[in-house]
Write a protein that holds these residues in place. Sequence first.
Motif, short mmCIF file in Angstrom:
data_model
loop_
_atom_site.label_atom_id
_atom_site.label_comp_id
_atom_site.label_asym_id
_atom_site.label_seq_id
_atom_site.Cartn_x
_atom_site.Cartn_y
_atom_site.Cartn_z
N THR A 227 0.84 -1.19 0.00
CA THR A 227 0.00 0.00 0.00
C THR A 227 0.88 1.24 0.00
O THR A 227 1.86 1.32 0.74
CB THR A 227 -0.94 0.02 1.22
N VAL A 228 0.52 2.20 -0.82
CA VAL A 228 1.25 3.45 -0.94
C VAL A 228 0.41 4.57 -0.37
O VAL A 228 -0.81 4.59 -0.53
CB VAL A 228 1.59 3.73 -2.42
N VAL A 229 1.06 5.52 0.31
CA VAL A 229 0.38 6.71 0.81
C VAL A 229 0.65 7.88 -0.13
O VAL A 229 1.80 8.17 -0.47
CB VAL A 229 0.84 7.05 2.25
N ALA A 230 -0.41 8.53 -0.57
CA ALA A 230 -0.30 9.76 -1.35
C ALA A 230 -0.32 10.92 -0.37
O ALA A 230 -1.35 11.23 0.21
CB ALA A 230 -1.45 9.86 -2.34
N ARG A 231 0.81 11.55 -0.15
CA ARG A 231 0.93 12.56 0.89
C ARG A 231 0.22 13.85 0.46
O ARG A 231 0.57 14.44 -0.57
CB ARG A 231 2.39 12.79 1.23
N PRO A 232 -0.78 14.29 1.23
CA PRO A 232 -1.62 15.44 0.83
C PRO A 232 -0.79 16.68 0.54
O PRO A 232 0.19 16.99 1.23
CB PRO A 232 -2.52 15.65 2.05
N GLY A 233 -1.21 17.38 -0.50
CA GLY A 233 -0.51 18.59 -0.89
C GLY A 233 0.72 18.34 -1.74
O GLY A 233 1.25 19.27 -2.36
N LEU A 234 1.18 17.09 -1.78
CA LEU A 234 2.35 16.73 -2.58
C LEU A 234 1.95 15.92 -3.80
O LEU A 234 2.51 16.09 -4.88
CB LEU A 234 3.35 15.93 -1.73
N VAL A 235 0.99 15.03 -3.63
CA VAL A 235 0.44 14.22 -4.71
C VAL A 235 -0.90 13.70 -4.24
O VAL A 235 -1.12 13.53 -3.04
CB VAL A 235 1.40 13.04 -5.07
N ASP A 236 -1.83 13.47 -5.16
CA ASP A 236 -3.13 12.95 -4.72
C ASP A 236 -3.29 11.49 -5.16
O ASP A 236 -2.51 10.96 -5.95
CB ASP A 236 -4.30 13.81 -5.21
N GLN A 237 -4.33 10.87 -4.61
CA GLN A 237 -4.59 9.47 -4.89
C GLN A 237 -4.64 9.17 -6.39
O GLN A 237 -4.05 8.21 -6.88
CB GLN A 237 -5.92 9.05 -4.26
N GLU A 238 -5.39 10.00 -7.12
CA GLU A 238 -5.59 9.74 -8.54
C GLU A 238 -4.28 9.78 -9.31
O GLU A 238 -4.06 8.98 -10.23
CB GLU A 238 -6.57 10.76 -9.12
N GLN A 239 -3.40 10.69 -8.95
CA GLN A 239 -2.11 10.76 -9.63
C GLN A 239 -1.29 9.50 -9.40
O GLN A 239 -0.66 8.97 -10.32
CB GLN A 239 -1.33 11.98 -9.13
N VAL A 240 -1.29 9.00 -8.16
CA VAL A 240 -0.55 7.78 -7.86
C VAL A 240 -1.15 6.60 -8.60
O VAL A 240 -0.44 5.76 -9.15
CB VAL A 240 -0.50 7.51 -6.34
N VAL A 241 -2.49 6.52 -8.63
CA VAL A 241 -3.15 5.44 -9.37
C VAL A 241 -2.73 5.48 -10.84
O VAL A 241 -2.45 4.44 -11.45
CB VAL A 241 -4.68 5.53 -9.23
N GLU A 242 -2.67 6.66 -11.42
CA GLU A 242 -2.25 6.79 -12.82
C GLU A 242 -0.82 6.31 -13.01
O GLU A 242 -0.49 5.67 -14.02
CB GLU A 242 -2.39 8.24 -13.27
#
Length: 502
Positions: A227-242
């Motif tokens: 599991t990866v954490v998308a750190r708020p303000g740095l990257v969002d969930q959708e960007q990591v999923v992409e």
Amino acid sequence: MSAADDRRDASGRQRGAARSQGRTQRSAAAPSRRRRGSDPARTAAYDVLRSVDGSDAYANLVLPPLLRERRISGRDAAFATELAYGTLRLRGRYDAIIAQAANREVGTIDAPALDVLRLGVHQLLGMRVPAHAAVSETVGLAREQLGTGPSQFVNAVLRTVGRASSEEWQDRIAAAAGDDELGRLAVVQSHPLWVVRALREALVGNGRSADEIEALLAADNEAPRVTVVARPGLVDQEQVVEETEGAGLVGALARTAVVLTGGDPAALPSVRDGRAGVQDEGSQLVALALTEAPLDGPDERWLDLCAGPGGKAALLAAVAGERGARIVANEVQPHRSRLVEQALRAVPADAVEDVRTGDGRTLGADGPGSYDRVMVDAPCTGLGALRRRPEARWRRTPADLAALSALQRDLLVSALQAVRVGGVVAYVTCSPHLVETQLVVKDALRAAARTGTDVERLDTPAVVRGIAAGGVDLDDERTDVQLWPHVHGTDAMHLTLLRRTS
């Protein structure tokens, strides 16, 4: 050493002068009659097991750099990972099977030979490896690493194991346990008996049924998805999923979580530069709960009291940066402080006040009432993360609890001193053990009261429900939260939220 001195008997024990465990030993057999070399993936898994046994190393710290160093990637890396981790998880079950197949106690088998046998049994009973390949490849590994004599012993034992299915072997070792239900679960589900008892008590102590214990133990033996954490303000969930290119799913609980269905997380651009990181979804959820817990007064200065290696500190700092707050990350060990700095590398500088090295037990007395939010992610037995650190179940003992619970209590008392009146403290452990969770909180609150510090328990389940992305199974009768692998699909994280009132 003469050739006679280096002979081994059929059990795998060396005759004559001892050789250090794990040292490569070449067979004296003619080259035409032995393998030219071991499979790199199996050799890597073997080396991990030897490091875990010989130097108390952690598999998750040994294996990744070893794979990189030997340039093992793709399917071979996945095979080595499952072979090493799966063997460690199911070591207790496999030892019981080996004892029956070899007709001798495993304690009488040399440790390197026993590790080779465990690897072979896991391939036969726990992986989709054809029986002939599992036996021949493991015997080749034994021949290269241990010599001809031990390889013959390995061959004989594995051929006996291969004559029955996994289910048949589990029935056999369960029958050998007799009428002791917990003893049966301990051997079949591969947990020390004291851990089985403690986990069952934890289930009951958290309002769950004791009958869930088998499901919990089975969940500990399942390889978790990364599991990866998308750190708020740095990257969002959708960007990591992409970035995962189809190999990532939005997490079920935390708004920051992306669950990988495959691939190497280190290959994701956001992970490489620190905008994201590998972090269990339960760990993300408890950190986010601290950021959303209701407090009275300003919300400007946060503290992570035990910050190493930095996963929760980075998530807290990212949220703090969005709100204009700052975080102090404290860690007692210098090398772990450096890991915290690395984890925080992508966080805006104005969100990080300091990464300091010091004893968290004295921080509250040194700076009383200085912080609005405080995270106490206390050192613990790690019984909640047995999926990820499988060797922990064999390394921990009940004797560890006394020292750890005293440290946990002192850290929580220090945090209650460090937080200002109206501020909030999150007490977190990656263990469901009642001694490390509920009893520590009770003891710390009594100790704080003796110094004139009054504290109230917040409705932790309500806070967690308020931030969870989906429905979450929690006990509304309790003021704390205990997550479970078999219920929530996370590590068994404990969370108690406390607010200082005077």
